[in-house]
Design a protein around this motif. Structure first.
Motif, PDB file in Angstrom:
ATOM      1  N   PHE A 221      42.724  23.296  26.314  1.00 13.57           N
ATOM      2  CA  PHE A 221      41.898  24.169  27.153  1.00 13.57           C
ATOM      3  C   PHE A 221      42.630  24.465  28.456  1.00 13.57           C
ATOM      4  CE2 PHE A 221      38.580  24.779  30.362  1.00 13.57           C
ATOM      5  CZ  PHE A 221      37.588  25.496  29.713  1.00 13.57           C
ATOM      6  N   ILE A 222      42.907  25.733  28.731  1.00 15.78           N
ATOM      7  CA  ILE A 222      43.511  26.134  30.006  1.00 15.78           C
ATOM      8  C   ILE A 222      42.409  26.493  30.990  1.00 15.78           C
ATOM      9  CG2 ILE A 222      44.799  27.967  31.183  1.00 15.78           C
ATOM     10  CD1 ILE A 222      46.670  28.127  28.854  1.00 15.78           C
ATOM     11  N   THR A 223      42.507  25.992  32.210  1.00 11.66           N
ATOM     12  CA  THR A 223      41.565  26.361  33.259  1.00 11.66           C
ATOM     13  C   THR A 223      42.229  26.214  34.622  1.00 11.66           C
ATOM     14  OG1 THR A 223      39.399  25.884  34.269  1.00 11.66           O
ATOM     15  CG2 THR A 223      40.617  24.013  33.354  1.00 11.66           C
ATOM     16  N   HIS A 224      41.771  27.009  35.587  1.00 12.48           N
ATOM     17  CA  HIS A 224      42.180  26.835  36.974  1.00 12.48           C
ATOM     18  C   HIS A 224      41.157  26.006  37.743  1.00 12.48           C
ATOM     19  CE1 HIS A 224      44.953  30.320  36.321  1.00 12.48           C
ATOM     20  NE2 HIS A 224      45.684  29.608  37.150  1.00 12.48           N
ATOM     21  N   ASN A 225      40.033  25.710  37.099  1.00  8.96           N
ATOM     22  CA  ASN A 225      38.927  25.027  37.746  1.00  8.96           C
ATOM     23  C   ASN A 225      39.051  23.520  37.499  1.00  8.96           C
ATOM     24  OD1 ASN A 225      36.214  23.879  38.127  1.00  8.96           O
ATOM     25  ND2 ASN A 225      35.591  26.005  38.434  1.00  8.96           N
ATOM     26  N   ILE A 226      39.393  22.762  38.533  1.00  8.42           N
ATOM     27  CA  ILE A 226      39.631  21.324  38.392  1.00  8.42           C
ATOM     28  C   ILE A 226      38.356  20.598  37.983  1.00  8.42           C
ATOM     29  CG2 ILE A 226      40.340  19.226  39.611  1.00  8.42           C
ATOM     30  CD1 ILE A 226      42.072  21.077  41.403  1.00  8.42           C
ATOM     31  N   GLU A 227      37.231  20.977  38.580  1.00  8.39           N
ATOM     32  CA  GLU A 227      35.961  20.339  38.234  1.00  8.39           C
ATOM     33  C   GLU A 227      35.627  20.570  36.758  1.00  8.39           C
ATOM     34  OE1 GLU A 227      31.435  21.276  39.453  1.00  8.39           O
ATOM     35  OE2 GLU A 227      32.638  20.372  41.072  1.00  8.39           O
ATOM     36  N   GLU A 228      35.890  21.775  36.282  1.00  7.83           N
ATOM     37  CA  GLU A 228      35.646  22.094  34.874  1.00  7.83           C
ATOM     38  C   GLU A 228      36.511  21.232  33.956  1.00  7.83           C
ATOM     39  OE1 GLU A 228      34.804  26.265  33.082  1.00  7.83           O
ATOM     40  OE2 GLU A 228      36.994  26.084  33.196  1.00  7.83           O
ATOM     41  N   ALA A 229      37.772  21.058  34.317  1.00  8.77           N
ATOM     42  CA  ALA A 229      38.672  20.227  33.519  1.00  8.77           C
ATOM     43  C   ALA A 229      38.176  18.787  33.455  1.00  8.77           C
ATOM     44  CB  ALA A 229      40.081  20.286  34.096  1.00  8.77           C
ATOM     45  N   LEU A 230      37.762  18.238  34.586  1.00  7.61           N
ATOM     46  CA  LEU A 230      37.287  16.855  34.621  1.00  7.61           C
ATOM     47  C   LEU A 230      35.966  16.695  33.871  1.00  7.61           C
ATOM     48  CD1 LEU A 230      38.146  15.993  38.327  1.00  7.61           C
ATOM     49  CD2 LEU A 230      39.020  14.777  36.326  1.00  7.61           C
ATOM     50  N   LEU A 231      35.130  17.698  33.917  1.00  2.90           N
ATOM     51  CA  LEU A 231      33.835  17.622  33.235  1.00  2.90           C
ATOM     52  C   LEU A 231      33.987  17.681  31.723  1.00  2.90           C
ATOM     53  CD1 LEU A 231      30.715  17.623  33.457  1.00  2.90           C
ATOM     54  CD2 LEU A 231      30.837  20.129  33.535  1.00  2.90           C
ATOM     55  N   LEU A 232      34.947  18.479  31.240  1.00  2.04           N
ATOM     56  CA  LEU A 232      35.048  18.734  29.804  1.00  2.04           C
ATOM     57  C   LEU A 232      36.026  17.826  29.073  1.00  2.04           C
ATOM     58  CD1 LEU A 232      35.125  22.659  29.824  1.00  2.04           C
ATOM     59  CD2 LEU A 232      33.161  21.190  29.333  1.00  2.04           C
TER      60      LEU A 232
ATOM     61  N   SER B 149      36.461  32.152  32.853  1.00  2.00           N
ATOM     62  CA  SER B 149      36.939  32.589  34.169  1.00  2.00           C
ATOM     63  C   SER B 149      36.271  33.876  34.655  1.00  2.00           C
ATOM     64  CB  SER B 149      38.453  32.775  34.143  1.00  2.00           C
ATOM     65  OG  SER B 149      38.819  33.767  33.205  1.00  2.00           O
ATOM     66  N   ALA B 150      35.833  34.733  33.731  1.00  2.00           N
ATOM     67  CA  ALA B 150      35.256  36.014  34.128  1.00  2.00           C
ATOM     68  C   ALA B 150      33.749  35.938  34.361  1.00  2.00           C
ATOM     69  CB  ALA B 150      35.559  37.068  33.066  1.00  2.00           C
ATOM     70  N   LEU B 151      33.148  34.765  34.171  1.00  2.00           N
ATOM     71  CA  LEU B 151      31.700  34.623  34.293  1.00  2.00           C
ATOM     72  C   LEU B 151      31.293  34.254  35.710  1.00  2.00           C
ATOM     73  CD1 LEU B 151      31.016  32.603  31.006  1.00  2.00           C
ATOM     74  CD2 LEU B 151      30.905  35.089  31.325  1.00  2.00           C
ATOM     75  N   ASP B 152      30.066  34.625  36.085  1.00  2.00           N
ATOM     76  CA  ASP B 152      29.544  34.204  37.389  1.00  2.00           C
ATOM     77  C   ASP B 152      29.279  32.705  37.367  1.00  2.00           C
ATOM     78  OD1 ASP B 152      26.464  33.661  36.901  1.00  2.00           O
ATOM     79  OD2 ASP B 152      26.938  35.496  35.806  1.00  2.00           O
ATOM     80  N   ALA B 153      29.084  32.124  38.560  1.00  2.00           N
ATOM     81  CA  ALA B 153      29.012  30.661  38.692  1.00  2.00           C
ATOM     82  C   ALA B 153      27.890  30.053  37.851  1.00  2.00           C
ATOM     83  CB  ALA B 153      28.833  30.281  40.161  1.00  2.00           C
TER      84      ALA B 153
END
Length: 301
Positions: free
Chosen positions: A232-243, A205-209
């Motif tokens: 894995f906790i994430t707020h990024n939906i695309e990240e969740a679907l990818l991983l 979450s703290a990293l640049d795109a």
């Protein structure tokens, strides 16, 4: 009907393909079937957990009968509104907090309130600045009850550091590395922990795109080699679907499971799937659920 985690669930009436109800999730995820036909116990089961805190004279309810599972070798993601209780859930799984009611089981054993059962990667790398990169990676084994011989642990750490592009940095210190490189060190520390279950709390979450995208690809490659059980906790939906293999969508606080999404895309995952219609449809559906929860939060006094 029992579904393996890498199979697509049938459509739910009024819903979308790959989405199951909370009841179906609890029923079908209780056991997984291995290739030999034998049933294996889930790496993690959270059963009907309720948690609340005292805030002055008021009781703040955080988790409301939350249940989920992580099968052996499965990558499961959690998405939900900010402040819904995701970190509290991790503290309960890790044994730092005890729920008012409910159980945490690992491999079928009740470990509720017990520490030292998981490996953990926080949002920030949390590396010790006075230890070298090599020594930071070795830390997980040092604090474990089953510490491997130092020579063996050192050889393993150096092998992994080299394999993730950190060869030559073994004797460097954290401040000498970029943010992405520090996150790789933190992940290796969790990976080399003897505990099977890994909890990753928004590690990118703290990293640049651009760095985040690189880290996602890197994590996919490393996980494919290792196949640890991951939550894995994430707020990024695309990240969740990818991983992930499955995604739990949580409600506002007090959190419960609103939906379970089974991700049907083949592994190893290609970054190009983020542009495919099926991927975009699932991303849109989860985004709509999240927006609805945020709207409810604004209307709640």
């Amino acid at each position: 009907m029992t579904l393996k985690y890498n199979e697509q669930a049938p459509p739910v009436p009024g819903g979308s393909a790959g989405i199951t109800t909370r009841e179906e999730s609890h029923r079908t995820a209780s056991t997984a079937t291995s290739d030999s036909g034998k049933q294996s116990l889930p790496a993690l089961e959270v059963q009907d957990v309720h948690a609340s805190f005292r805030e002055r004279r008021n009781k703040l309810s955080v988790l409301n009968g939350l249940s989920l599972t992580v099968e052996q070798g499965e990558f499961v993601a959690i998405v939900g509104p900010s402040g819904c209780g995701k970190s509290t859930l991790f503290h309960i799984i890790g044994g730092l907090l005890k729920p008012q009611t409910g159980l945490v089981l690992m491999n079928g054993q009740n470990v509720t309130g017990q520490r030292g059962k998981i490996s953990y990667m926080p949002q920030q790398p949390a590396l010790f600045p006075w230890r070298t990169i090599e020594d930071n990676v070795l830390l997980a084994g040092e604090v474990s009850a089953h510490t491997p011989p130092k020579a063996e642990a050192l050889a393993e750490a150096r092998k992994w550091l080299s394999s993730v592009g950190l060869g030559g940095f073994e004797q460097a210190y954290p401040h000498m590395l970029s943010g992405g490189m520090q996150q790789r060190v933190a992940f290796l520390r969790a990976l080399l922990s003897p505990q099977e279950l890994m909890l990753l709390d928004e590690p990118f979450s703290a990293l640049d795109a651009l760095t985040r995208s690189d880290m996602q690809r890197w994590l996919l490659d490393i996980w494919e080699q290792n196949r640890r059980s991951v939550l894995f906790i994430t707020h990024n939906i695309e990240e969740a679907l990818l991983l992930a293999d499955r995604i739990y969508v949580l409600s506002n606080r007090p959190a419960t499971v609103l939906h379970e999404v089974r991700v049907p895309f083949d592994r190893p995952r290609r970054e190009e799937i983020t542009e495919e219609k099926a991927f975009l449809e699932r991303k849109r559906q989860i985004s709509e659920w999240m927006k609805e929860e945020q709207k409810k939060a604004r209307l709640t006094p």
